[in-house]
Design a protein around this motif. Sequence first.
Motif, PDB file in Angstrom:
ATOM      1  N   MET A   1       0.855  -1.181   0.000  1.00  0.00           N
ATOM      2  CA  MET A   1       0.000   0.000   0.000  1.00  0.00           C
ATOM      3  C   MET A   1       0.899   1.242   0.000  1.00  0.00           C
ATOM      4  O   MET A   1       1.825   1.361   0.777  1.00  0.00           O
ATOM      5  CB  MET A   1      -0.903  -0.026   1.234  1.00  0.00           C
ATOM      6  N   ARG A   2       0.604   2.158  -0.888  1.00  0.00           N
ATOM      7  CA  ARG A   2       1.383   3.369  -1.050  1.00  0.00           C
ATOM      8  C   ARG A   2       0.538   4.574  -0.641  1.00  0.00           C
ATOM      9  O   ARG A   2      -0.669   4.585  -0.846  1.00  0.00           O
ATOM     10  CB  ARG A   2       1.777   3.490  -2.519  1.00  0.00           C
ATOM     11  N   LYS A   3       1.191   5.580  -0.085  1.00  0.00           N
ATOM     12  CA  LYS A   3       0.472   6.792   0.299  1.00  0.00           C
ATOM     13  C   LYS A   3       0.745   7.891  -0.719  1.00  0.00           C
ATOM     14  O   LYS A   3       1.864   8.050  -1.173  1.00  0.00           O
ATOM     15  CB  LYS A   3       0.891   7.251   1.690  1.00  0.00           C
ATOM     16  N   LYS A   4      -0.315   8.613  -1.062  1.00  0.00           N
ATOM     17  CA  LYS A   4      -0.215   9.712  -2.007  1.00  0.00           C
ATOM     18  C   LYS A   4      -0.512  11.015  -1.269  1.00  0.00           C
ATOM     19  O   LYS A   4      -1.519  11.121  -0.586  1.00  0.00           O
ATOM     20  CB  LYS A   4      -1.207   9.510  -3.152  1.00  0.00           C
ATOM     21  N   ALA A   5       0.359  11.984  -1.433  1.00  0.00           N
ATOM     22  CA  ALA A   5       0.189  13.270  -0.757  1.00  0.00           C
ATOM     23  C   ALA A   5      -0.730  14.186  -1.564  1.00  0.00           C
ATOM     24  O   ALA A   5      -0.587  14.316  -2.773  1.00  0.00           O
ATOM     25  CB  ALA A   5       1.534  13.943  -0.555  1.00  0.00           C
ATOM     26  N   THR A   6      -1.661  14.808  -0.867  1.00  0.00           N
ATOM     27  CA  THR A   6      -2.543  15.804  -1.458  1.00  0.00           C
ATOM     28  C   THR A   6      -2.257  17.138  -0.784  1.00  0.00           C
ATOM     29  O   THR A   6      -2.257  17.233   0.440  1.00  0.00           O
ATOM     30  CB  THR A   6      -4.023  15.435  -1.233  1.00  0.00           C
ATOM     31  N   ILE A   7      -1.999  18.151  -1.599  1.00  0.00           N
ATOM     32  CA  ILE A   7      -1.663  19.473  -1.076  1.00  0.00           C
ATOM     33  C   ILE A   7      -2.892  20.372  -1.159  1.00  0.00           C
ATOM     34  O   ILE A   7      -3.562  20.435  -2.181  1.00  0.00           O
ATOM     35  CB  ILE A   7      -0.496  20.097  -1.862  1.00  0.00           C
ATOM     36  N   SER A   8      -3.170  21.065  -0.059  1.00  0.00           N
ATOM     37  CA  SER A   8      -4.304  21.989  -0.007  1.00  0.00           C
ATOM     38  C   SER A   8      -3.826  23.343   0.516  1.00  0.00           C
ATOM     39  O   SER A   8      -3.060  23.413   1.477  1.00  0.00           O
ATOM     40  CB  SER A   8      -5.389  21.439   0.913  1.00  0.00           C
ATOM     41  N   TYR A   9      -4.299  24.396  -0.143  1.00  0.00           N
ATOM     42  CA  TYR A   9      -3.989  25.759   0.312  1.00  0.00           C
ATOM     43  C   TYR A   9      -5.169  26.370   1.066  1.00  0.00           C
ATOM     44  O   TYR A   9      -5.196  27.582   1.292  1.00  0.00           O
ATOM     45  CB  TYR A   9      -3.587  26.638  -0.880  1.00  0.00           C
ATOM     46  N   ASP A  10      -6.121  25.547   1.469  1.00  0.00           N
ATOM     47  CA  ASP A  10      -7.266  26.042   2.238  1.00  0.00           C
ATOM     48  C   ASP A  10      -6.853  26.831   3.479  1.00  0.00           C
ATOM     49  O   ASP A  10      -7.469  27.863   3.781  1.00  0.00           O
ATOM     50  CB  ASP A  10      -8.203  24.900   2.624  1.00  0.00           C
ATOM     51  N   PRO A  11      -5.803  26.390   4.198  1.00  0.00           N
ATOM     52  CA  PRO A  11      -5.392  27.189   5.361  1.00  0.00           C
ATOM     53  C   PRO A  11      -4.970  28.612   4.988  1.00  0.00           C
ATOM     54  O   PRO A  11      -5.175  29.550   5.761  1.00  0.00           O
ATOM     55  CB  PRO A  11      -4.211  26.407   5.937  1.00  0.00           C
ATOM     56  N   LEU A  12      -4.402  28.792   3.787  1.00  0.00           N
ATOM     57  CA  LEU A  12      -3.987  30.124   3.330  1.00  0.00           C
ATOM     58  C   LEU A  12      -5.179  31.062   3.251  1.00  0.00           C
ATOM     59  O   LEU A  12      -5.132  32.182   3.766  1.00  0.00           O
ATOM     60  CB  LEU A  12      -3.307  30.038   1.964  1.00  0.00           C
ATOM     61  N   TRP A  13      -6.250  30.604   2.615  1.00  0.00           N
ATOM     62  CA  TRP A  13      -7.423  31.469   2.437  1.00  0.00           C
ATOM     63  C   TRP A  13      -8.069  31.793   3.788  1.00  0.00           C
ATOM     64  O   TRP A  13      -8.521  32.924   3.998  1.00  0.00           O
ATOM     65  CB  TRP A  13      -8.424  30.817   1.481  1.00  0.00           C
TER      66      TRP A  13
END
Length: 74
Positions: A1-13
């Motif tokens: 099982m591999r993990k894929k990173a998802t980047i979110s800029y929600d904290p910026l807004w």
Amino acid sequence: MRKKATISYDPLWKTMRNRGITTYELTVKRHFNKGTLYRLQQGENVNLSTIAELCEILECGIEDVVQIDLDCEK
């Protein structure tokens, strides 16, 4: 099982709203690059130096600008 990173800029807004800083102020008054702002709005990748610049402008930590989630991928 591999993990894929998802980047979110929600904290910026959220941080910008909390500090009363608009995208207009960020680009015009704080001289933040409009093209880079567009990339952030589209959820595209940016350099770590860009994140550091935002942290300086907003006087905050990296966690107030970007969030990385690890999703399990089969």
